[in-house]
Write an enzyme that holds these catalytic residues in place. Structure first.
Site, PDB file in Angstrom:
ATOM      1  CD  GLU A   1      48.423 -37.283  59.303  1.00 30.06           C
ATOM      2  OE1 GLU A   1      48.420 -37.414  58.066  1.00 30.06           O
ATOM      3  OE2 GLU A   1      47.634 -37.900  60.048  1.00 30.06           O
TER       4      GLU A   1
ATOM      5  CG  HIS B 164      49.859 -42.582  51.671  1.00 29.10           C
ATOM      6  ND1 HIS B 164      48.572 -42.520  51.202  1.00 29.10           N
ATOM      7  CD2 HIS B 164      49.777 -43.198  52.878  1.00 29.10           C
ATOM      8  CE1 HIS B 164      47.742 -43.061  52.073  1.00 29.10           C
ATOM      9  NE2 HIS B 164      48.464 -43.480  53.109  1.00 29.10           N
TER      10      HIS B 164
END
Length: 364
Positions: free
Chosen positions: A66, A73
């Site tokens: 993650e 992102h």
């Protein structure tokens, strides 16, 4: 004459040693660690804290996956094309995804990143580090826990965002190849080969929200290893859905427990990227070097790298590769969907035993 030549040689050697010493001069930090630049000193405590308390003592697990996803992102949120219209086009790797969490995590492409943002926040609050630097630093440190990974570059000195990135700057798994390549070209003049290299991140990735009925479903059979299996298995004929059918951005995969993104499947088979994709199949060295270079380019989007400080020395050396390229048990060369028109698919062994079924990535 010979004496003059010798004296000149000795002088030149001494000058070279002085210059070399200037280049490699170190500083001793307040905590006793030694760094190449004082700006790197604060990172020792950050590194040790996240290794122990975010990455569970140095594992290549869910928080690493993650954290690496978050680096992308955040960084990809920049568009010179949008900026050319007179509208703010985003600041790249500026921490905006966390600073403006209430806005950017509501973008469809960022579904689920709020979880790692919330996990990282306490570390940022107790250390002297910008949000922008922390996101990229944590991603690089986390990857160093994964066997076979490259030792990624780390820079500090980014300024934190003062406004959020615009929506639609993060590619979606249901986007077509043309739009994905165009988005990367706009963000940082990434070539198709660099786009494929960045997707090596999926070798240690898992999906929580593509099919919400099966969270933690990996994209290859070895999500704990930074290896080439992702590039092999994405080219195998899809025969099943690991959970439910009909999910946006998902296509059939070859293995129980493995999820395949539509975008990965299409990039693996598109004439513009297929041969580059296949080139990683049994080339661990290329996988490492290409991802390292592409990550370095991505991690400084929106910044002049000459104005940043290189603190890559703080990144641990990752464990050696722990696997060799292979077909999962039950599958062979006959299951390959050859997409590169110019180079035959490499010959690989098949794992022995019953057909492979992939376990989900466990939560922390």
């Amino acid at each position: 004459m010979a004496f003059k030549i010798l004296a000149s040689f000795v002088s030149a050697l001494a000058a070279l040693q002085v210059a070399s010493g200037a280049i490699t001069r170190k500083v001793t930090c307040a905590d006793g660690n030694v760094a190449s630049d004082a700006a790197c000193c604060a990172l020792f405590a950050v590194r040790d804290d996240i290794q122990q308390n975010l990455f569970d003592g140095g594992e290549c697990g869910e928080e690493v996956h993650e954290s690496l996803r978050l680096t992308f992102h955040d960084a990809i949120g920049i568009s010179p094309k949008i900026a050319a219209t007179g509208v703010f086009g985003g600041g790249g790797a500026d921490g905006s995804i966390a600073i403006f969490e209430d806005i950017e995590t509501n973008f469809h492409a960022n579904l689920g990143v709020d979880e790692i943002i919330d996990e990282q926040r306490p570390f940022i609050q107790r250390h002297n580090i910008s949000v922008a630097d922390f996101i990229q630093f944590a991603g690089a440190i986390g990857v160093s826990n994964c066997p076979g990974a490259p030792r990624l570059d780390v820079f500090v000195g980014r300024k934190d965002a003062t406004q959020p990135a615009p929506d639609l700057t993060v590619p979606e798994p249901f986007d077509n190849v043309t739009s994905i390549l165009a988005r990367f070209a706009d963000a940082g003049e990434f070539t198709p080969a660099e786009v494929v290299a960045l997707l090596a991140s999926h070798t240690i990735a898992a999906a929580d929200h593509v099919d919400p009925t099966i969270p933690g479903t990996p994209f290859d059979s070895t999500p704990e290893l930074f290896d080439t299996q992702f590039f092999i298995e994405t080219l195998l004929k899809g025969t099943l859905f690991p959970g439910t059918a009909g999910n946006q951005g998902e296509v059939m995969s070859p293995l129980h427990g493995e999820l395949r993104l539509q975008s990965d499947s299409e990039l693996a088979r598109d004439i513009r990227t297929a041969c580059e994709w296949q080139s990683f199949v049994n080339n661990q060295a290329k996988l490492q070097s290409a991802f390292k270079a592409a990550f370095r380019k991505m991690t400084v989007l929106g910044h002049d790298v000459r104005q940043l400080t290189d603190c890559s020395e703080l990144v641990p050396t990752p464990p050696a590769p722990a696997s060799k390229a292979h077909f999962p048990a039950g599958l062979t060369h006959r299951d390959v969907q050859q997409a590169c028109l110019f180079v035959p698919f490499p010959t690989l062994p098949t794992d022995p035993g019953p057909a492979t079924s992939v376990a989900p990535v466990p939560p922390s």
